[in-house]
Every structure is written in C-alpha cells, then in structure tokens.
Design a protein around this motif. Structure first.
Motif, PDB file in Angstrom:
ATOM      1  N   PRO A 193      -1.979   3.935  -6.994  1.00 58.12           N
ATOM      2  CA  PRO A 193      -0.992   4.565  -8.083  1.00 58.12           C
ATOM      3  C   PRO A 193      -0.349   5.782  -7.898  1.00 58.12           C
ATOM      4  CG  PRO A 193      -3.208   3.610  -8.780  1.00 58.12           C
ATOM      5  CD  PRO A 193      -3.000   3.512  -7.451  1.00 58.12           C
ATOM      6  N   HIS A 194      -1.022   6.675  -7.164  1.00 55.10           N
ATOM      7  CA  HIS A 194      -0.360   7.918  -6.907  1.00 55.10           C
ATOM      8  C   HIS A 194       0.904   7.827  -6.150  1.00 55.10           C
ATOM      9  CE1 HIS A 194      -3.681   9.630  -8.440  1.00 55.10           C
ATOM     10  NE2 HIS A 194      -4.489   9.213  -7.556  1.00 55.10           N
ATOM     11  N   PHE A 195       0.971   6.768  -5.189  1.00 45.76           N
ATOM     12  CA  PHE A 195       2.028   6.567  -4.464  1.00 45.76           C
ATOM     13  C   PHE A 195       3.155   5.578  -4.984  1.00 45.76           C
ATOM     14  CE2 PHE A 195      -1.018   8.352  -1.733  1.00 45.76           C
ATOM     15  CZ  PHE A 195      -0.330   9.155  -0.878  1.00 45.76           C
ATOM     16  N   GLY A 237       4.248   7.762  -9.839  1.00 44.20           N
ATOM     17  CA  GLY A 237       2.838   8.488  -9.461  1.00 44.20           C
ATOM     18  C   GLY A 237       3.165  10.283  -8.842  1.00 44.20           C
ATOM     19  N   ARG A 238       1.979  11.055  -8.660  1.00 44.69           N
ATOM     20  CA  ARG A 238       1.997  12.096  -8.338  1.00 44.69           C
ATOM     21  C   ARG A 238       2.877  12.332  -6.919  1.00 44.69           C
ATOM     22  NH1 ARG A 238      -3.579  14.508  -7.418  1.00 44.69           N
ATOM     23  NH2 ARG A 238      -3.932  13.097  -9.365  1.00 44.69           N
ATOM     24  N   PHE A 239       2.617  11.328  -5.876  1.00 46.27           N
ATOM     25  CA  PHE A 239       3.314  11.280  -4.443  1.00 46.27           C
ATOM     26  C   PHE A 239       4.411  10.248  -4.687  1.00 46.27           C
ATOM     27  CE2 PHE A 239      -0.858  12.643  -3.984  1.00 46.27           C
ATOM     28  CZ  PHE A 239      -0.754  14.102  -3.879  1.00 46.27           C
ATOM     29  N   GLY A 240       4.955   9.885  -5.597  1.00 43.75           N
ATOM     30  CA  GLY A 240       5.929   8.753  -5.787  1.00 43.75           C
ATOM     31  C   GLY A 240       6.881   8.579  -4.698  1.00 43.75           C
ATOM     32  N   ALA A 241       7.445   9.955  -4.370  1.00 37.12           N
ATOM     33  CA  ALA A 241       8.565   9.973  -3.344  1.00 37.12           C
ATOM     34  C   ALA A 241       7.911   9.444  -1.928  1.00 37.12           C
ATOM     35  CB  ALA A 241       9.107  11.438  -3.138  1.00 37.12           C
ATOM     36  N   ALA A 242       6.702   9.518  -1.648  1.00 39.20           N
ATOM     37  CA  ALA A 242       6.116   9.337  -0.410  1.00 39.20           C
ATOM     38  C   ALA A 242       5.523   7.705  -0.281  1.00 39.20           C
ATOM     39  CB  ALA A 242       4.852  10.101  -0.050  1.00 39.20           C
ATOM     40  N   GLU A 243       6.124   7.009  -1.282  1.00 36.75           N
ATOM     41  CA  GLU A 243       5.880   5.408  -1.331  1.00 36.75           C
ATOM     42  C   GLU A 243       5.924   4.712   0.099  1.00 36.75           C
ATOM     43  OE1 GLU A 243       7.581   3.276  -4.478  1.00 36.75           O
ATOM     44  OE2 GLU A 243       6.399   1.485  -3.924  1.00 36.75           O
ATOM     45  N   PRO A 244       7.216   5.193   0.850  1.00 37.54           N
ATOM     46  CA  PRO A 244       7.329   4.379   2.267  1.00 37.54           C
ATOM     47  C   PRO A 244       6.074   4.770   2.981  1.00 37.54           C
ATOM     48  CG  PRO A 244       9.341   5.140   1.409  1.00 37.54           C
ATOM     49  CD  PRO A 244       8.382   5.926   0.504  1.00 37.54           C
ATOM     50  N   ILE A 245       5.740   6.143   2.986  1.00 34.49           N
ATOM     51  CA  ILE A 245       4.571   6.323   3.912  1.00 34.49           C
ATOM     52  C   ILE A 245       3.137   5.563   3.720  1.00 34.49           C
ATOM     53  CG2 ILE A 245       3.001   8.281   4.850  1.00 34.49           C
ATOM     54  CD1 ILE A 245       5.206  10.296   4.021  1.00 34.49           C
ATOM     55  N   TYR A 246       3.007   5.642   2.368  1.00 37.38           N
ATOM     56  CA  TYR A 246       1.771   4.713   1.755  1.00 37.38           C
ATOM     57  C   TYR A 246       2.134   3.240   2.267  1.00 37.38           C
ATOM     58  CZ  TYR A 246      -1.575   2.305  -1.039  1.00 37.38           C
ATOM     59  OH  TYR A 246      -2.554   1.408  -1.318  1.00 37.38           O
ATOM     60  N   GLU A 247       3.057   2.726   1.888  1.00 33.29           N
ATOM     61  CA  GLU A 247       3.460   1.192   2.525  1.00 33.29           C
ATOM     62  C   GLU A 247       3.108   0.986   3.822  1.00 33.29           C
ATOM     63  OE1 GLU A 247       4.062  -1.450   0.763  1.00 33.29           O
ATOM     64  OE2 GLU A 247       4.095  -0.310  -1.290  1.00 33.29           O
ATOM     65  N   ALA A 248       3.853   2.097   4.605  1.00 31.67           N
ATOM     66  CA  ALA A 248       3.607   1.931   6.153  1.00 31.67           C
ATOM     67  C   ALA A 248       2.051   1.801   6.412  1.00 31.67           C
ATOM     68  CB  ALA A 248       4.463   2.789   6.624  1.00 31.67           C
ATOM     69  N   THR A 249       1.530   2.606   5.940  1.00 34.89           N
ATOM     70  CA  THR A 249       0.047   2.872   6.332  1.00 34.89           C
ATOM     71  C   THR A 249      -0.584   1.603   6.188  1.00 34.89           C
ATOM     72  OG1 THR A 249       0.413   5.267   5.971  1.00 34.89           O
ATOM     73  CG2 THR A 249      -1.766   4.326   6.391  1.00 34.89           C
ATOM     74  N   GLU A 250      -0.436   1.069   4.871  1.00 35.38           N
ATOM     75  CA  GLU A 250      -1.331   0.053   4.289  1.00 35.38           C
ATOM     76  C   GLU A 250      -0.901  -1.344   5.176  1.00 35.38           C
ATOM     77  OE1 GLU A 250      -2.126  -1.366  -0.030  1.00 35.38           O
ATOM     78  OE2 GLU A 250      -0.772  -2.421   1.183  1.00 35.38           O
ATOM     79  N   SER A 251       0.351  -1.339   5.425  1.00 35.29           N
ATOM     80  CA  SER A 251       0.807  -2.492   6.197  1.00 35.29           C
ATOM     81  C   SER A 251       0.451  -2.606   7.437  1.00 35.29           C
ATOM     82  CB  SER A 251       2.286  -2.946   5.697  1.00 35.29           C
ATOM     83  OG  SER A 251       3.168  -2.018   6.425  1.00 35.29           O
ATOM     84  N   LEU A 252       0.350  -1.406   8.111  1.00 32.67           N
ATOM     85  CA  LEU A 252       0.048  -1.277   9.462  1.00 32.67           C
ATOM     86  C   LEU A 252      -1.609  -1.576   9.571  1.00 32.67           C
ATOM     87  CD1 LEU A 252       1.294  -0.042  12.245  1.00 32.67           C
ATOM     88  CD2 LEU A 252      -0.184   1.857  11.603  1.00 32.67           C
ATOM     89  N   LEU A 253      -2.196  -1.287   8.793  1.00 29.32           N
ATOM     90  CA  LEU A 253      -3.911  -1.531   8.707  1.00 29.32           C
ATOM     91  C   LEU A 253      -4.037  -2.788   8.201  1.00 29.32           C
ATOM     92  CD1 LEU A 253      -5.315   1.861   7.275  1.00 29.32           C
ATOM     93  CD2 LEU A 253      -5.057   0.929   9.803  1.00 29.32           C
ATOM     94  N   PHE A 254      -3.580  -3.456   7.444  1.00 27.08           N
ATOM     95  CA  PHE A 254      -3.869  -4.595   6.747  1.00 27.08           C
ATOM     96  C   PHE A 254      -2.632  -5.256   6.470  1.00 27.08           C
ATOM     97  CE2 PHE A 254      -7.026  -1.868   5.240  1.00 27.08           C
ATOM     98  CZ  PHE A 254      -8.331  -2.588   5.520  1.00 27.08           C
ATOM     99  N   ALA A 255      -2.521  -6.657   7.234  1.00 28.69           N
ATOM    100  CA  ALA A 255      -1.415  -7.572   7.001  1.00 28.69           C
ATOM    101  C   ALA A 255      -1.102  -7.937   5.694  1.00 28.69           C
ATOM    102  CB  ALA A 255      -1.637  -8.847   7.668  1.00 28.69           C
ATOM    103  N   PRO A 256       0.073  -7.963   5.014  1.00 29.09           N
ATOM    104  CA  PRO A 256       0.168  -8.200   3.556  1.00 29.09           C
ATOM    105  C   PRO A 256      -0.109  -9.549   3.460  1.00 29.09           C
ATOM    106  CG  PRO A 256       2.337  -7.988   4.874  1.00 29.09           C
ATOM    107  CD  PRO A 256       1.213  -7.591   5.748  1.00 29.09           C
ATOM    108  N   SER A 257      -0.507  -9.868   1.949  1.00 28.66           N
ATOM    109  CA  SER A 257      -0.733 -11.128   1.382  1.00 28.66           C
ATOM    110  C   SER A 257       0.238 -11.761   0.715  1.00 28.66           C
ATOM    111  CB  SER A 257      -2.192 -11.253   0.575  1.00 28.66           C
ATOM    112  OG  SER A 257      -1.754 -10.234  -0.416  1.00 28.66           O
ATOM    113  N   THR A 258       1.485 -11.239   1.203  1.00 23.52           N
ATOM    114  CA  THR A 258       2.572 -11.743   0.414  1.00 23.52           C
ATOM    115  C   THR A 258       2.794 -13.291   0.637  1.00 23.52           C
ATOM    116  OG1 THR A 258       3.791  -9.867   1.467  1.00 23.52           O
ATOM    117  CG2 THR A 258       5.207 -11.362   0.059  1.00 23.52           C
ATOM    118  N   ARG A 259       3.402 -13.981  -0.448  1.00 24.04           N
ATOM    119  CA  ARG A 259       3.365 -15.620  -0.308  1.00 24.04           C
ATOM    120  C   ARG A 259       4.760 -15.922  -0.279  1.00 24.04           C
ATOM    121  NH1 ARG A 259      -0.903 -16.869  -5.192  1.00 24.04           N
ATOM    122  NH2 ARG A 259      -2.840 -16.202  -4.103  1.00 24.04           N
ATOM    123  N   THR A 260       5.125 -17.054   0.596  1.00 23.01           N
ATOM    124  CA  THR A 260       6.202 -17.548   0.538  1.00 23.01           C
ATOM    125  C   THR A 260       6.760 -17.957  -0.595  1.00 23.01           C
ATOM    126  OG1 THR A 260       5.507 -19.842   1.170  1.00 23.01           O
ATOM    127  CG2 THR A 260       5.980 -18.436   3.160  1.00 23.01           C
TER     128      THR A 260
END
Lengths: 454, 364
Positions: free
Chosen positions: B13-15, B19-42
C-alpha cells in the motif's frame, strides 16, 4: 508440400481414445447462441410438447440452420434467459420417412442435411463461417485429425464408426459434381491411418493430403493455401468438415436420423479423467463439470487450449457447436526466483531451460502468464512458429504505432489465429488477438469500401 | 518463502498511487517481480504460455558473459567488480528515474547493458567515467527511444562512443599489462595510480608500430585490452552458449567474422602494404572484434529482424571493421562499425521484407 512453422505443446491432460456415453439428464438447457449461430427464430411456444429431432429454433442469418430437440419432451422458452429448457425427456429420435427412396437428388439431400443438423459440421475453409448448403464448392477438405490440444480426437471418433465414415465420404461426394475431396491424414504409420488409406485407395475423387503431426498443420485455411489454385471467392468456396461431420452426413442420409448427439472431449490438466464423452447438446454444464464450472480455481474453456474461449458463466447447457471442454487450473502460485531455476521440469519452445537437453515432458500448465508484459525484444520466436509465414512481431510494431496500413502491407490478413505467437512470446504480448483484431478491421473496411462502390 | 511474500505484500500500500512512496512504485514492482514470479493470468486465447520470459532471456546473456567477467577479474584485478557495480548503479539510477517519470515498469534489458558496458572499457578507467558513460548510454542510447526494445543503437556502445569522443585520452590510455600465475591479479586492485602496470599500448597499437604479439597470448587474453575483450577463449565459450540457447542468432556471428576474414584476407592479398601487415587470424583475436561479434552485433533489438538482413548486417559490420582498423586514425573499429550497422539495420529489413512480401503477393 512444405509446412513452415507450427509447434506441438507438451501438455499433460490429453484425452484418452475412450468414449463414454452419458445417459440423459433430468432436463436439457439448450443455449440459443453458440460460436457461429444465434437461434433467434423460435419455432415453438412455451409448454409445447415436441418430438425428438423436431426443429425448436432457427438461425435466419445462417441459412436457417436449425436447433433440434435432442429428445422428445416439453419445451419451456421463458424459464431460463437465453436458453430453451426441455423437460420430461422421452424418446430418442426415430428413423424419419421410412418410405423415402434410397438416393435423394442432390438439392433435397443438401436441404435434408441442413434440416437434420448435419450441415452445422461444415465450414467455409477460408472464413470459418457456415457455407451456403446449396452453393457449389471448389473442393471439400475433410479432416481426420485435430492437432489442437485438447479438442476431440479424430481417432476416437473413428473407432467403431469406420464403415460409417467411408460411407459418409461417399454421400459427401454425391453432393458434389466433379470437385475433389481432400482427405487430411496425419503422416504416421498407425494402424488406423493405414486402414483409412486402404479404404479410400480405390476412390478417384478422394485426394489424400498428408500433414505432419504438428499443430496447426490441420488448419483448413493453411491447407487451402498449400493446395493452391483456390483463389477463393464467395461464389465458389472451399468447404471444410471433419470426422464428426462425415459421420453426421452418414447418419442423416443412410440412417435417416437427425444429428442430436455430439462427441466432445473433456480434458485438460484439471480434468480428473481426460476422455471423450458422447452426449446431447443442452446437457447441463453443472452436471457435467460439477463445481469446477464458475469457480475461481479452474477455467473452463470451450474448445482447445490455444484458440478456445472461456466459457460464459451464464451458459447453462452444452451448445450445439462444442468440440471439447478444456479444464485448466487458474494460476495462483508465485514461484520464488522462478527465472533463475534450471528448469528441468519446464517444456519450452526456446532452449533457455535445461529441459532442452532432455526429451520434452508433458507439463501440468495453468493459466499463468509466466512473466511480465514487456516491449518486444525482437527474438523472432513468433515468426519461426508462425504457420502462415508472416511476421507477427513486425505487425505488432506497426499496430503499436497505430499504422494499420503498414500491418495490411505485412499481410496481417493471412493470420489464421492459431495462437502460437501469443504462446511463445517472451514479452507476453497478446499477439494473436491483436493480429486477429487488425485483420477483422481490415476485412470490414474492405467490405465497406466494396459496398460503397456497389 | 511465504513470509517474505507476505512481508512484501504488507508494504505494497505504501508503494501504490497515493501511498507514502507512491512515486517509487516501479522500484517496488521490480523488486517484487524479481523475487516472486507474478501470478498474472492469461486474458484469453492462448490460455497457456511458454515459460520463457524477458527475465530469463536476459539472464541467459548474463550467464554467457560470465566467463569474460572471470577472465577480466583474473587479468585486471578486483577493480573489475567495482566497475560493474558503478555501471549498474549509474545506469540503474537513470533507468529507475525514467521509469518513475513515465510511471512504467523497470525493464530487465538494463541488467545486460549495465554488465556489457564495463567490459568494453579500459581496466584502469576512472570510475566516474564509468558512471558517466553508463548513464549517458542508458539515457541517450535507450530511454530517449522509449526503452528496451525500441532503441535504434546498442546502449552500451552509445555510452562507449560518448566516452571515446569526449575523453579520447582516457579511453586510449588506462590499459593494464597482462599477468601470469595461478591467481593473476584476482586479489589486487589496479588503477591509474599503479603506474608500473598501466600502459598505453594494446596489441593493435603495437601492431601499427610493427610489434606483433604472439597469437596464443591473443587467444588466451594475456594482453592489454578492454576488461572483457582480451580473452577470445572466454568469449567463444560464452558466445557459443548464447547461440546454443537461441538468444543470439548464429547468422549474425558467422556473417560478421566471415566477412571480416574474407575482406581482410582479400585486401591483404591485393594491397599487402596497407592491409597485409598482420595475419588475418591474429586480427580476428585482436581488440573487440570477437566480443562485438558475439555479444554486441547479436543484440536482437538493434540488429535487423530478418535472417537475410542479419547476414547483410554482419557482413557490413565485419567489412567496416577491417576498413576502419586499417585506413583511419583509429586502431580499433568495431564500435563504430556496429553503430554504423545499427543505422543501416532498418533499411536492410525493409529491403528483405519487400522481397518476402512479393512472394506472399498471391496468397490469401
């Protein structure tokens, strides 16, 4: 004959050749819509008692193709939105017109095929639409195979109905004048393929067309292109049908029975026992699929895994065109550092996983996109896999910039919508739907321009 | 790994926007998707997808470059790692900044650029120049064109070209002499201040003066040169892997090296005084040709997309390298040859595509 592109996915959940015959349910829910048809012209009233095989509704836009009552019963038209409900089910259809002479003249035979539900197994090889039953085709393409996972297998249909199939081919030929029938058979040395080849050897009007065992070599549009000489026009289309279609023709013209049953596949990674089923249209999906249908855990696909559509949750019964139901688990897992794993258990078109060193194992796939959407990196996998010989990545670039003319120049209209480009794309771009949409827009614009000229 | 995922999810929520660090969303996204493959569906057909994604695609390049990095570490010391770190930091900052401005996701393509860039630099180059070059390369070479996949030029080479033109002295000096022994310089830190090993002469410079180094030294990399370019052996190991996994196209490599060999050989026979001073094989192992042929020319985005185009492109780059090396004031021509090739790539594609479309003319 060269067959560029194509690819066989290595997937768990293929249906076995076994065909289970299902008994009648308590009531049938006949959907008024299917992939091609929309049965708007309803011929019965609420509460009518109909006999098996009688016409319930017709689709006026598609040469009046009928929706038949699979069983005798009481019709209710209002109780379920978009469906006709048939309850108090009775007899199966009986042989019509015993008194009929053996060979019907061509025109009558064609009308009979339409009225008794066999015609809906035919398609225009170029557009996939329902052809005019009274038209004069250039040729007929008959498929004995279906390579897309997981649609009904030709061999499962042929087993036990072999003589009917050969007889049906004869009936199809009698509808034609001198036009050839191209029988598409797989390039394999199976006993069944040999039996088919032996049986049709004597028929001069059957031309055997072998295809490699690779999806989508069986696509009618591709076969049309490869056969050449079919500068298709609306007046002289090429008809395409499959084993089910030929068997339906045989049923109508030999047994004089309406086609009120279908053989479908019920398969996929989430199907407990992948197999074929013989049942009537309108069979309640809830009874067939249990809680899987409409749940968030399993996706139910009408058709194969590459071109099928997610089944609408509002649909209650099996429609008249269904060739197979595919059950695919929805993606929920998020593997930790998935992209760094050696990947011995993944089967990929690329050679970027260790599985490239071993024979491909069938993988239990889910609906996961398996990556993030990115800009195209020009890996050209889509081009190598494309059976139509076009460049999906180059077309995508132009569509991304909204240059439809350039996409037209790159022959987006040749796309057959097989879905392989979307499957292989490492950037997870929805290439196939993008290309199909562009091709459709171009087709409409051309039609509009021609309409304005006329 | 579930607790880690849960932890990341609580920070989400912060990213996000607001949120508090809304502008840093790309950093959060990159970290999360680097560690955990996304569960996006076709979203629809095709309902299943191939396991290959851009992350894996780019990691393959990084794996293939690893032998060159190790050889650089052995010959030029621990400073190589600092150069890589600085290149990643500076280029990464630009990439992240632009991603935040554009509100887009951070692209994995940068992981390759940031690694390839220090490998084509002199080993004793000041670190601030590494940072400057990396930032300029990413900004001018890639982000201005719209990010990975839309760039016209190879970003690493744009950065190097910028440095070569702006700081010619720094880029033509700062070489480090070769070393021997079991550990080489792996554990030592060598920069411009360690004057006893810093030299001005690479094999190509010495060849212009008439001194030709032995060919086995050239093959193994026991010469002065760019960090990752000296060892032909390491480059071939990595490059062949890249071709085997299908990330690099073998046509481009064969065309580049083949055209270089043929053009250099023929010109050497016809004009022995200008072109025949050194054997062709020696020239193949010298400078950045091998590295360029396996890792730079094969960049799928900046090379032509058609196979025929790739043959022409490789042939052009190979021939241009011979001409620049022998006829101009530069001793090394691979960088300029590839950048010139990048310019021609779209034209080559257009010609090939026209020809191919003519064959499809009567299809429908």
């Amino acid at each position: 004959m060269k067959h560029p592109g194509g690819y066989n996915l290595s997937l768990a959940g293929r249906p076995s050749a076994q065909v289970d015959v299902l008994g009648d349910p308590a009531e049938l829910h006949l959907p008024l819509r299917s992939r091609r048809f929309s049965f708007t012209d309803i011929c019965v009233a609420d509460g009518d008692v109909v006999s098996a095989g009688s016409v319930i509704a017709r689709d006026p836009a598609n040469h009046g193709v009928p929706l038949l009552a699979p069983r005798a019963g009481t019709v209710r038209t209002e109780s379920k939105d978009g469906h006709i409900v048939l309850s108090d089910l009775g007899d199966r259809p009986a042989c019509a017109d015993e008194a009929l002479v053996d060979a019907l003249p061509g025109v009558q035979a064609r009308q009979r095929l339409l009225d008794m539900g066999a015609w809906q197994h035919f398609a225009d090889a170029h557009t996939g639409a329902l052809p005019d039953p009274h038209g004069a085709p250039r040729a007929v393409i008959v498929h004995t195979v279906s390579f897309e996972p997981f649609t009904a297998r030709g061999d499962a249909l042929l087993t036990g109905a072999f003589s009917g199939f050969i007889r049906g081919l004869g009936h199809v030929q009698s509808l034609l004048e001198y036009q050839p029938i191209h029988l598409v058979v797989p390039e394999v040395n199976s006993a069944l393929a040999k039996r088919v080849l032996d049986a049709v050897r004597g028929f001069a009007w059957i031309k055997v067309y072998p295809v490699p065992l690779r999806y989508p070599a069986d696509n009618p549009r591709l076969i049309m292109r490869r056969l050449g000489g079919f500068a298709a026009d609306a007046k002289h289309p090429v008809w395409a049908t499959d084993v089910a279609g030929v068997l339906a023709v045989d049923r109508v013209l030999t047994d004089r029975l309406p086609c009120t049953e279908r053989t479908i596949s019920l398969a996929g990674p989430a199907a407990p026992n992948p197999r074929h089923l013989r049942l009537t249209p309108g069979y309640p999906l809830k009874a067939l699929l249990g809680d899987a249908f409409g749940s968030d855990v399993i996706r139910v696909i009408d058709g194969g895994i590459l071109t099928g559509e997610t089944l609408d949750e509002g649909q209650l019964g099996l429609d008249v065109e269904c060739r197979g139901l595919t059950l695919l688990p929805e993606a929920t897992e998020r593997p930790f550092l998935g992209f760094l794993r050696p990947g011995t258990d993944r089967s990929s078109y690329s050679r970027c996983f260790l599985s490239a060193l071993a024979p491909r194992l069938p993988e239990r796939l889910t609906t996961a996109l398996r990556g993030e959407r990115r800009a195209c990196v020009c890996c050209t996998s889509c081009e190598r896999v494309c059976p139509a010989g076009i460049m999906p990545h180059a077309i995508h670039r132009n569509l991304y910039q909204d240059v439809l003319e350039e996409a037209e120049r790159l022959r987006v209209d040749l796309c057959v919508g097989c879905g392989l480009c979307s499957y292989v794309c490492p950037s997870k771009i929805e290439l196939c739907s993008e290309l199909c949409r562009a091709a459709e827009t171009i087709r409409q614009e051309t039609a509009n321009a021609e309409g304005a000229e006329a | 790994m579930k607790p880690l995922l849960d932890l990341l999810t609580t920070f989400r929520p912060h990213f996000t926007k607001g949120g508090r660090f809304g502008a840093a969303e790309p950093i959060y996204e990159a970290t999360e998707s680097l560690l955990f493959a996304p569960s996006t569906r076709t979203p629809g057909a095709a309902h299943v997808r191939d396991p290959l994604d851009v992350k894996r695609f780019m990691s393959m390049v990084m794996v293939a470059v690893a032998p060159c990095v190790l050889m650089g570490l052995y010959f030029f010391g621990i400073r190589v790692l600092f150069m890589i770190a600085v290149s990643y930091a500076a280029g990464g900052a630009v990439e992240v900044g632009i991603a935040m401005l554009r509100k887009e996701e951070i692209n994995e393509g940068f992981l390759v650029t940031g690694l390839l860039f220090p490998l084509v630099l002199p080993p004793a180059l000041p670190l601030w120049l590494v940072a400057l070059g990396s930032a300029v390369g990413v900004l001018l070479g890639k982000e201005l064109f719209g990010g990975t996949g839309r760039n016209l030029f190879n970003p690493a080479l744009v950065g190097r070209c910028f440095l070569a033109l702006s700081y010619p002295a720094a880029l033509s000096g700062n070489w480090v002499m070769s070393c021997t022994g079991l550990w080489g310089r792996t554990l030592s830190y060598v920069d411009a201040r360690t004057t006893d090993v810093v030299t001005n002469a690479t094999p190509l410079v010495m060849a212009k003066k008439g001194v030709i180094l032995p060919i086995d030294d050239m093959f193994l990399g026991r010469t002065a040169g760019c960090v990752g370019e000296t060892s032909t052996l390491a480059i071939i190991i990595g490059g062949v892997l890249l071709i085997l996994v299908g990330v690099a196209n073998w046509r481009t490599v064969v065309a580049t090296l083949g055209s270089f060999t043929i053009v250099a050989g023929v010109l050497g026979l016809v004009f022995p005084e200008t072109f025949g001073a050194t054997p062709v094989l020696w020239h193949l192992f010298a400078g950045g040709l091998m590295f360029g042929a396996f890792f730079m020319v094969t960049d799928p985005v900046t090379a032509p997309i058609t196979d025929t185009g790739k043959w022409c492109y490789g042939a052009l780059v190979g021939a241009l390298t011979v001409l620049i090396r022998n006829l101009t004031g530069y001793v090394e021509g691979v960088m300029f040859a590839i950048l010139l090739g990048n310019i021609c790539a779209p034209v080559m594609d257009e010609m090939v595509v026209r020809f191919r479309l003519r064959r499809l003319r009567n299809e429908r």
